[in-house]
Design a protein around this motif. Structure first.
Motif, PDB file in Angstrom:
ATOM      1  N   GLN A  30      33.126  53.963  43.712  1.00 24.75           N
ATOM      2  CA  GLN A  30      33.822  52.770  43.367  1.00 24.75           C
ATOM      3  C   GLN A  30      35.488  54.147  43.282  1.00 24.75           C
ATOM      4  O   GLN A  30      36.612  53.646  43.995  1.00 24.75           O
ATOM      5  CB  GLN A  30      34.066  52.843  41.103  1.00 24.75           C
ATOM      6  CG  GLN A  30      33.758  51.515  41.042  1.00 24.75           C
ATOM      7  CD  GLN A  30      34.010  50.112  41.579  1.00 24.75           C
ATOM      8  OE1 GLN A  30      34.222  50.282  41.951  1.00 24.75           O
ATOM      9  NE2 GLN A  30      32.369  49.281  42.027  1.00 24.75           N
ATOM     10  N   GLU A 152      45.620  51.463  35.642  1.00 24.99           N
ATOM     11  CA  GLU A 152      46.016  50.414  35.765  1.00 24.99           C
ATOM     12  C   GLU A 152      46.840  50.124  35.047  1.00 24.99           C
ATOM     13  O   GLU A 152      47.803  48.803  35.922  1.00 24.99           O
ATOM     14  CB  GLU A 152      44.777  49.735  33.850  1.00 24.99           C
ATOM     15  CG  GLU A 152      44.276  50.123  34.107  1.00 24.99           C
ATOM     16  CD  GLU A 152      42.922  50.006  32.083  1.00 24.99           C
ATOM     17  OE1 GLU A 152      41.750  49.756  31.836  1.00 24.99           O
ATOM     18  OE2 GLU A 152      44.282  51.464  31.441  1.00 24.99           O
ATOM     19  N   SER A 174      44.249  40.488  46.154  1.00 26.68           N
ATOM     20  CA  SER A 174      43.244  41.255  46.589  1.00 26.68           C
ATOM     21  C   SER A 174      43.070  42.364  46.018  1.00 26.68           C
ATOM     22  O   SER A 174      42.414  42.594  45.732  1.00 26.68           O
ATOM     23  CB  SER A 174      42.374  40.133  47.238  1.00 26.68           C
ATOM     24  OG  SER A 174      43.038  40.994  48.735  1.00 26.68           O
ATOM     25  N   ASP A 177      43.499  42.931  41.808  1.00 22.79           N
ATOM     26  CA  ASP A 177      42.715  42.845  41.632  1.00 22.79           C
ATOM     27  C   ASP A 177      40.963  43.777  41.781  1.00 22.79           C
ATOM     28  O   ASP A 177      40.806  44.292  40.406  1.00 22.79           O
ATOM     29  CB  ASP A 177      42.205  41.382  41.946  1.00 22.79           C
ATOM     30  CG  ASP A 177      43.261  39.938  41.957  1.00 22.79           C
ATOM     31  OD1 ASP A 177      44.144  40.618  40.079  1.00 22.79           O
ATOM     32  OD2 ASP A 177      42.957  39.436  42.409  1.00 22.79           O
ATOM     33  N   PHE A 178      41.579  44.021  42.606  1.00 25.71           N
ATOM     34  CA  PHE A 178      40.317  44.819  42.912  1.00 25.71           C
ATOM     35  C   PHE A 178      40.794  46.724  42.446  1.00 25.71           C
ATOM     36  O   PHE A 178      39.867  47.473  41.505  1.00 25.71           O
ATOM     37  CB  PHE A 178      39.968  45.564  45.079  1.00 25.71           C
ATOM     38  CG  PHE A 178      39.078  46.284  44.928  1.00 25.71           C
ATOM     39  CD1 PHE A 178      37.876  46.065  44.757  1.00 25.71           C
ATOM     40  CD2 PHE A 178      39.199  48.129  44.871  1.00 25.71           C
ATOM     41  CE1 PHE A 178      36.646  46.966  44.896  1.00 25.71           C
ATOM     42  CE2 PHE A 178      37.899  48.875  45.052  1.00 25.71           C
ATOM     43  CZ  PHE A 178      37.216  48.683  45.136  1.00 25.71           C
ATOM     44  N   ALA A 180      42.438  46.768  40.201  1.00 35.25           N
ATOM     45  CA  ALA A 180      42.224  46.899  37.777  1.00 35.25           C
ATOM     46  C   ALA A 180      40.464  46.647  37.985  1.00 35.25           C
ATOM     47  O   ALA A 180      39.876  47.383  36.461  1.00 35.25           O
ATOM     48  CB  ALA A 180      42.579  45.583  37.843  1.00 35.25           C
ATOM     49  N   SER A 181      39.546  46.111  38.879  1.00 33.26           N
ATOM     50  CA  SER A 181      38.393  45.841  38.422  1.00 33.26           C
ATOM     51  C   SER A 181      37.747  47.223  38.510  1.00 33.26           C
ATOM     52  O   SER A 181      36.788  47.646  37.380  1.00 33.26           O
ATOM     53  CB  SER A 181      37.633  44.870  39.731  1.00 33.26           C
ATOM     54  OG  SER A 181      35.858  44.555  39.407  1.00 33.26           O
ATOM     55  N   ALA A 182      37.953  48.617  39.672  1.00 38.38           N
ATOM     56  CA  ALA A 182      37.162  49.189  39.784  1.00 38.38           C
ATOM     57  C   ALA A 182      37.655  50.260  39.017  1.00 38.38           C
ATOM     58  O   ALA A 182      37.258  51.135  38.061  1.00 38.38           O
ATOM     59  CB  ALA A 182      37.897  49.636  41.019  1.00 38.38           C
ATOM     60  N   LYS A 184      38.344  49.621  35.207  1.00 39.63           N
ATOM     61  CA  LYS A 184      37.693  48.677  34.356  1.00 39.63           C
ATOM     62  C   LYS A 184      36.295  49.437  34.307  1.00 39.63           C
ATOM     63  O   LYS A 184      35.466  50.081  33.982  1.00 39.63           O
ATOM     64  CB  LYS A 184      37.207  47.045  34.601  1.00 39.63           C
ATOM     65  CG  LYS A 184      37.149  47.026  32.991  1.00 39.63           C
ATOM     66  CD  LYS A 184      36.894  45.233  33.023  1.00 39.63           C
ATOM     67  CE  LYS A 184      36.167  45.510  31.704  1.00 39.63           C
ATOM     68  NZ  LYS A 184      36.167  43.577  31.777  1.00 39.63           N
ATOM     69  N   THR A 185      35.661  49.555  36.108  1.00 41.84           N
ATOM     70  CA  THR A 185      34.618  49.705  36.116  1.00 41.84           C
ATOM     71  C   THR A 185      33.998  51.205  35.866  1.00 41.84           C
ATOM     72  O   THR A 185      33.086  51.907  34.992  1.00 41.84           O
ATOM     73  CB  THR A 185      33.275  49.372  37.576  1.00 41.84           C
ATOM     74  OG1 THR A 185      33.637  48.385  37.576  1.00 41.84           O
ATOM     75  CG2 THR A 185      32.468  50.126  37.555  1.00 41.84           C
TER      76      THR A 185
END
Length: 205
Positions: A30, A152, A174, A177-178, A180-182, A184-185
Protein backbone atom coordinates in the motif's frame (compact mmCIF):
# COMPACT_ATOMS: atom_id res chain seq x y z
CA UNK A 1 10.11 -33.88 28.21
CA UNK A 2 8.22 -31.21 26.24
CA UNK A 3 4.54 -31.02 27.14
CA UNK A 4 1.66 -30.67 24.69
CA UNK A 5 1.01 -27.16 25.98
CA UNK A 6 4.62 -26.20 25.16
CA UNK A 7 4.19 -27.51 21.63
CA UNK A 8 0.98 -25.51 21.23
CA UNK A 9 2.72 -22.41 22.56
CA UNK A 10 5.54 -22.78 20.01
CA UNK A 11 3.04 -23.05 17.14
CA UNK A 12 1.01 -20.09 18.40
CA UNK A 13 4.10 -17.89 18.68
CA UNK A 14 5.35 -18.77 15.22
CA UNK A 15 1.90 -18.21 13.70
CA UNK A 16 1.63 -14.78 15.34
CA UNK A 17 5.06 -13.64 14.18
CA UNK A 18 4.40 -15.04 10.70
CA UNK A 19 1.10 -13.11 10.56
CA UNK A 20 2.85 -9.90 11.59
CA UNK A 21 5.35 -10.39 8.77
CA UNK A 22 2.53 -11.18 6.31
CA UNK A 23 0.73 -7.97 7.30
CA UNK A 24 3.94 -6.06 6.70
CA UNK A 25 3.77 -7.10 3.05
CA UNK A 26 0.29 -5.58 2.83
CA UNK A 27 1.49 -2.35 4.46
CA UNK A 28 4.54 -2.14 2.20
CA UNK A 29 2.44 -2.77 -0.92
CA UNK A 30 0.00 0.00 0.00
CA UNK A 31 2.86 2.39 0.81
CA UNK A 32 4.46 1.71 -2.59
CA UNK A 33 1.08 2.26 -4.27
CA UNK A 34 0.77 5.57 -2.44
CA UNK A 35 4.18 6.60 -3.76
CA UNK A 36 3.11 5.69 -7.30
CA UNK A 37 -0.17 7.56 -6.79
CA UNK A 38 1.76 10.67 -5.78
CA UNK A 39 3.77 10.53 -9.01
CA UNK A 40 0.61 10.06 -11.12
CA UNK A 41 -1.16 12.87 -9.26
CA UNK A 42 1.79 15.16 -9.90
CA UNK A 43 1.50 14.53 -13.65
CA UNK A 44 -2.25 15.25 -13.58
CA UNK A 45 -1.71 18.40 -11.52
CA UNK A 46 0.85 19.65 -14.04
CA UNK A 47 -1.58 19.06 -16.90
CA UNK A 48 -4.33 20.87 -15.00
CA UNK A 49 -2.06 23.91 -14.61
CA UNK A 50 -3.40 26.77 -12.50
CA UNK A 51 -6.68 24.91 -11.88
CA UNK A 52 -4.79 22.38 -9.71
CA UNK A 53 -2.27 24.81 -8.24
CA UNK A 54 -3.31 23.90 -4.67
CA UNK A 55 -2.97 20.20 -5.40
CA UNK A 56 0.72 20.28 -6.29
CA UNK A 57 2.04 20.65 -2.70
CA UNK A 58 -0.28 17.81 -1.68
CA UNK A 59 1.46 15.42 -4.07
CA UNK A 60 4.73 16.22 -2.30
CA UNK A 61 3.16 15.36 1.05
CA UNK A 62 1.79 12.09 -0.35
CA UNK A 63 5.24 11.19 -1.63
CA UNK A 64 6.85 12.12 1.69
CA UNK A 65 4.66 10.06 4.01
CA UNK A 66 4.57 7.10 1.60
CA UNK A 67 8.38 7.03 1.57
CA UNK A 68 8.42 7.31 5.37
CA UNK A 69 6.02 4.38 5.60
CA UNK A 70 8.14 2.31 3.22
CA UNK A 71 11.24 3.06 5.32
CA UNK A 72 9.46 2.22 8.59
CA UNK A 73 8.02 -0.98 7.15
CA UNK A 74 11.42 -2.11 5.90
CA UNK A 75 12.90 -1.59 9.37
CA UNK A 76 9.98 -3.47 10.91
CA UNK A 77 10.49 -6.39 8.52
CA UNK A 78 14.09 -6.76 9.69
CA UNK A 79 13.01 -6.44 13.31
CA UNK A 80 10.22 -8.99 12.86
CA UNK A 81 12.71 -11.56 11.58
CA UNK A 82 14.76 -10.88 14.70
CA UNK A 83 11.62 -11.22 16.80
CA UNK A 84 10.94 -14.63 15.27
CA UNK A 85 14.41 -15.84 16.24
CA UNK A 86 14.25 -14.38 19.75
CA UNK A 87 10.77 -15.83 20.36
CA UNK A 88 12.06 -19.24 19.30
CA UNK A 89 15.08 -18.85 21.56
CA UNK A 90 12.91 -17.91 24.54
CA UNK A 91 10.67 -20.93 24.03
CA UNK A 92 13.71 -23.23 23.93
CA UNK A 93 15.18 -21.58 27.03
CA UNK A 94 11.84 -21.89 28.83
CA UNK A 95 11.61 -25.56 27.96
CA UNK A 96 15.17 -26.16 29.15
CA UNK A 97 14.49 -24.23 32.38
CA UNK A 98 11.40 -26.38 32.97
CA UNK A 99 13.51 -29.51 32.54
CA UNK A 100 16.19 -28.20 34.94
CA UNK A 101 13.49 -27.33 37.49
CA UNK A 102 12.29 -30.93 37.40
CA UNK A 103 15.86 -32.18 37.66
CA UNK A 104 16.58 -29.95 40.66
CA UNK A 105 13.39 -31.21 42.32
CA UNK A 106 14.43 -34.85 41.97
CA UNK A 107 18.20 -34.51 42.35
CA UNK A 108 19.58 -32.37 45.14
CA UNK A 109 23.17 -31.68 44.07
CA UNK A 110 25.49 -28.76 43.34
CA UNK A 111 25.66 -29.72 39.67
CA UNK A 112 21.86 -29.82 39.34
CA UNK A 113 21.60 -26.45 41.11
CA UNK A 114 24.28 -24.93 38.83
CA UNK A 115 22.44 -26.17 35.72
CA UNK A 116 19.19 -24.75 37.10
CA UNK A 117 20.75 -21.31 37.72
CA UNK A 118 22.29 -21.23 34.23
CA UNK A 119 18.96 -22.19 32.66
CA UNK A 120 17.25 -19.41 34.66
CA UNK A 121 19.81 -16.83 33.47
CA UNK A 122 19.39 -17.95 29.84
CA UNK A 123 15.62 -17.66 30.11
CA UNK A 124 15.84 -14.17 31.59
CA UNK A 125 18.30 -13.01 28.90
CA UNK A 126 16.02 -14.28 26.15
CA UNK A 127 12.99 -12.65 27.78
CA UNK A 128 14.87 -9.34 28.01
CA UNK A 129 15.90 -9.53 24.33
CA UNK A 130 12.32 -10.25 23.33
CA UNK A 131 11.00 -7.38 25.43
CA UNK A 132 13.41 -4.95 23.71
CA UNK A 133 12.47 -6.24 20.25
CA UNK A 134 8.75 -5.91 21.01
CA UNK A 135 9.19 -2.36 22.33
CA UNK A 136 11.11 -1.30 19.23
CA UNK A 137 8.53 -2.95 17.00
CA UNK A 138 5.70 -1.11 18.77
CA UNK A 139 7.49 2.22 18.33
CA UNK A 140 7.78 1.69 14.57
CA UNK A 141 4.12 0.72 14.26
CA UNK A 142 3.12 3.81 16.25
CA UNK A 143 5.16 5.92 13.82
CA UNK A 144 3.21 4.41 10.93
CA UNK A 145 -0.06 5.18 12.74
CA UNK A 146 0.97 8.84 12.92
CA UNK A 147 1.88 8.81 9.23
CA UNK A 148 -1.56 7.43 8.39
CA UNK A 149 -3.22 10.16 10.46
CA UNK A 150 -1.39 12.62 8.22
CA UNK A 151 -2.55 10.65 5.19
CA UNK A 152 -6.19 10.91 6.26
CA UNK A 153 -5.82 14.67 6.74
CA UNK A 154 -4.24 14.96 3.28
CA UNK A 155 -7.07 12.89 1.78
CA UNK A 156 -9.62 15.39 3.13
CA UNK A 157 -7.57 18.39 1.97
CA UNK A 158 -6.96 16.90 -1.47
CA UNK A 159 -10.72 16.34 -1.97
CA UNK A 160 -11.29 20.05 -1.43
CA UNK A 161 -8.53 20.99 -3.87
CA UNK A 162 -9.76 18.43 -6.41
CA UNK A 163 -13.12 20.19 -6.69
CA UNK A 164 -11.31 23.27 -8.05
CA UNK A 165 -9.42 21.37 -10.77
CA UNK A 166 -12.03 21.72 -13.51
CA UNK A 167 -11.88 18.92 -16.08
CA UNK A 168 -9.23 17.15 -13.99
CA UNK A 169 -11.41 17.11 -10.87
CA UNK A 170 -12.49 13.46 -11.25
CA UNK A 171 -8.92 12.24 -11.74
CA UNK A 172 -7.67 14.05 -8.66
CA UNK A 173 -10.74 12.98 -6.70
CA UNK A 174 -9.81 9.35 -7.38
CA UNK A 175 -6.37 10.10 -5.95
CA UNK A 176 -7.99 11.38 -2.77
CA UNK A 177 -10.18 8.29 -2.53
CA UNK A 178 -7.18 6.00 -2.95
CA UNK A 179 -5.22 7.82 -0.24
CA UNK A 180 -8.12 7.40 2.19
CA UNK A 181 -8.53 3.72 1.26
CA UNK A 182 -4.80 2.92 1.53
CA UNK A 183 -4.53 4.72 4.87
CA UNK A 184 -7.47 2.70 6.22
CA UNK A 185 -5.93 -0.58 5.02
CA UNK A 186 -2.57 0.24 6.59
CA UNK A 187 -4.14 1.38 9.87
CA UNK A 188 -6.15 -1.86 10.09
CA UNK A 189 -3.00 -3.94 9.57
CA UNK A 190 -1.08 -1.90 12.15
CA UNK A 191 -3.83 -2.21 14.77
CA UNK A 192 -3.94 -5.97 14.22
CA UNK A 193 -0.16 -6.26 14.54
CA UNK A 194 -0.11 -4.21 17.74
CA UNK A 195 -2.76 -6.55 19.13
CA UNK A 196 -0.64 -9.57 18.16
CA UNK A 197 2.39 -8.03 19.86
CA UNK A 198 0.34 -7.52 23.02
CA UNK A 199 -0.76 -11.17 22.89
CA UNK A 200 2.84 -12.28 22.35
CA UNK A 201 3.84 -10.46 25.50
CA UNK A 202 1.30 -12.47 27.44
CA UNK A 203 2.02 -15.83 25.81
CA UNK A 204 5.78 -15.56 26.19
CA UNK A 205 5.88 -14.54 29.85
Amino acid sequence: MISISDDVKVVENFVRVAQIIANLESILTQAKNLSLTAKNARVVALRAGDAALGFKPITNFIDEFSEQTIASTTKIADLSNQLFKVAHKLVRCSQYFHQMTLLKTHINSKQADAMYQEALKSQRRAASQLSLALSELENHFEDIQKQMQSAEYIAVTSRVEATNAGDFSDSLQSVSDFIASAAKTIKTAVVYNLSEIHTLRGVLK
